[in-house]
Design an enzyme around this catalytic site. Sequence first.
Site, PDB file in Angstrom:
ATOM      1  N   ARG A  83       7.095   2.411 -11.786  1.00  0.00           N
ATOM      2  CA  ARG A  83       5.880   3.497 -12.074  1.00  0.00           C
ATOM      3  C   ARG A  83       6.644   5.019 -12.359  1.00  0.00           C
ATOM      4  NH1 ARG A  83       0.637   1.503  -9.074  1.00  0.00           N
ATOM      5  NH2 ARG A  83      -0.137   0.090 -10.535  1.00  0.00           N
ATOM      6  N   ARG A 111      -9.945  -9.026  -0.550  1.00  0.00           N
ATOM      7  CA  ARG A 111      -9.836  -9.446   0.851  1.00  0.00           C
ATOM      8  C   ARG A 111     -11.171 -10.421   1.372  1.00  0.00           C
ATOM      9  NH1 ARG A 111      -6.145  -5.479   0.329  1.00  0.00           N
ATOM     10  NH2 ARG A 111      -4.835  -4.943   2.073  1.00  0.00           N
ATOM     11  N   LYS A 169       6.103  -1.703  -8.331  1.00  0.00           N
ATOM     12  CA  LYS A 169       4.505  -1.911  -8.556  1.00  0.00           C
ATOM     13  C   LYS A 169       4.499  -2.824  -9.874  1.00  0.00           C
ATOM     14  CE  LYS A 169       2.946   0.001  -4.877  1.00  0.00           C
ATOM     15  NZ  LYS A 169       2.507  -0.606  -3.827  1.00  0.00           N
ATOM     16  N   LYS A 211     -11.034  -2.948  -5.273  1.00  0.00           N
ATOM     17  CA  LYS A 211     -10.079  -4.165  -5.738  1.00  0.00           C
ATOM     18  C   LYS A 211      -9.352  -4.671  -4.544  1.00  0.00           C
ATOM     19  CE  LYS A 211      -6.080  -3.564  -8.518  1.00  0.00           C
ATOM     20  NZ  LYS A 211      -4.869  -4.195  -8.052  1.00  0.00           N
ATOM     21  N   SER A 212      -9.081  -3.808  -3.806  1.00  0.00           N
ATOM     22  CA  SER A 212      -8.430  -4.512  -2.523  1.00  0.00           C
ATOM     23  C   SER A 212      -9.379  -4.902  -1.555  1.00  0.00           C
ATOM     24  CB  SER A 212      -7.690  -3.196  -1.504  1.00  0.00           C
ATOM     25  OG  SER A 212      -6.623  -2.666  -2.221  1.00  0.00           O
ATOM     26  N   GLN A 226      -0.142  -4.892   2.204  1.00  0.00           N
ATOM     27  CA  GLN A 226      -0.068  -6.214   1.820  1.00  0.00           C
ATOM     28  C   GLN A 226       0.527  -7.015   2.669  1.00  0.00           C
ATOM     29  OE1 GLN A 226       1.296  -6.259  -2.372  1.00  0.00           O
ATOM     30  NE2 GLN A 226      -0.546  -5.327  -3.145  1.00  0.00           N
ATOM     31  N   ASP A 251      -1.203   4.355  -4.838  1.00  0.00           N
ATOM     32  CA  ASP A 251      -1.636   4.075  -6.412  1.00  0.00           C
ATOM     33  C   ASP A 251      -2.050   4.962  -7.133  1.00  0.00           C
ATOM     34  OD1 ASP A 251      -1.001   1.287  -5.660  1.00  0.00           O
ATOM     35  OD2 ASP A 251      -3.251   1.065  -5.065  1.00  0.00           O
ATOM     36  N   ARG A 258       8.260  -9.199  -9.347  1.00  0.00           N
ATOM     37  CA  ARG A 258       7.914  -8.418  -7.925  1.00  0.00           C
ATOM     38  C   ARG A 258       8.459  -9.124  -6.858  1.00  0.00           C
ATOM     39  NH1 ARG A 258       2.338  -5.843  -8.286  1.00  0.00           N
ATOM     40  NH2 ARG A 258       3.142  -4.753  -6.730  1.00  0.00           N
ATOM     41  N   SER A 303       3.750  -1.157   4.141  1.00  0.00           N
ATOM     42  CA  SER A 303       2.770  -2.038   3.067  1.00  0.00           C
ATOM     43  C   SER A 303       1.561  -2.756   3.772  1.00  0.00           C
ATOM     44  CB  SER A 303       3.873  -3.012   2.475  1.00  0.00           C
ATOM     45  OG  SER A 303       3.153  -3.993   1.847  1.00  0.00           O
TER      46      SER A 303
END
Length: 436
Positions: free
Chosen positions: A347, A26, A343, A21-22, A166, A316, A120, A164
């Site tokens: 979580r 990208r 998240k 997914k990441s 992100q 994750d 978020r 992070s």
Amino acid sequence: MKLFAKNTAKLNGKVICPGDKSISQRVLIIGSLSNQNILVSGFLDGEDPLSTLRSLNQIGSDILFEEGIVKISRRDVAFNSPVTPVDLGNSGTGMRLMMGLICGSGMQASLIGDESLMRRPMDRVASPLNQMGANIVTSNGTPPVIINKTDIIEGFSYELPVASAQVKSAILLAGVAANKQVTVIEPSITRDHTELMLQYFGLNIDSKVHGSGKKITFIPGNKITAIDYKVVGDFSSAAFLIVAALIADDAELHIKNVGLNPTRCGLINILIEMGGSIEIKNEKDLCNEVVGDITVKSSKLKGIDVSGKIIANIIDEIPILSIAAAAASGETNISDAKELRVKESDRLEAISSGLLALGVEHKLFEDGISITGGFLQKDESIEIDSFGDHRIAMSFLISSLCIKNGVSVNDCSNIYTSYPNFIETMHKLGMHINEE
Ligand code: S3P
């Protein structure tokens, strides 16, 4: 969508791990920045990458996803500022990386998302981008994110207060889009897909060890080369299959095409230390990433302490690690994991609420959880809330392998954000998950 997972003793077979997914997100962004013709295979057909794809097309990219192949095409006009809000759905990665791209390209935009994304924190990205020359306004730190037209400065350097990937990626992408040198220093190592992909496409990235983390600099000069890209499988999705095989009574799974980037697969060593039988085969390089096959067998697990630098690597996977901990003997202590609170759901709360329903003894802390292995086999049916979070939903569906009456999980449609054929895959391996 409410799902019921029946208790199953046997899990067996071969599966191919779905695209990362990441990395899928990208490659769409970096491919769009290149403004050249690029073909991508192995792309994750999940809601998160698809919302990033739609958002990029909304700002002027030409991306088609057909028959499993992504076709990014050269366009006559550069990106253009969208007139309507750009909707990133459930994807935190999508929103944060798009913020970098949009600021770096000097566009104006307003970014929104679903209920979870609207809650978020976006200031962690808005604040460094504003220091870099952007003009971003958030609503008390959360979306909508309003980006006004700005100029990115040359030679910006930023030390991340939170580990992070992100935030790191958003800053690097802003530099790349603006063609300005930029440096990011991370406090501990986070996933490095952005750096590896920028290097794969021919850009100059200098990455050095710096304390417990890395210092990464984008140095302008080269153009993105038009080469095709193959996305490796998502280790975070494979993690559900790995833990399922470990905790089932009688299992042997062969998982092919698993991304084994060392900044992502720390869970393997943790599970091996817990007593898991996990074997890696056929490791090779694919588009600057590592990929391989994994064989996992049922194992007797024991508790472990997990804290410090490894947390960013396994962030994750902590929901599914909690299920392994519940199936293990002894205590597992997870700490330094406060990031789990921001998240797709909180979580730590979500794990605690599910474990409570399963009768698993545990203690919740601000930055972690301590779990004492052992499920209480109740006679009544067990219903768990996913809190609208894909990883919580899949983790508790897998826990049914240890619960004689099976487990129902509410609100499971977010599984489609990251693992669209999860239910089908689990069926193929011998598990029964059905809509209620
Ligand atoms: C991601 C980074 C991590 C991770 C998320 C995907 C990425 O988030 O939890 O699922 O693709 O860069 P943070 O950067 O917030 O740690």
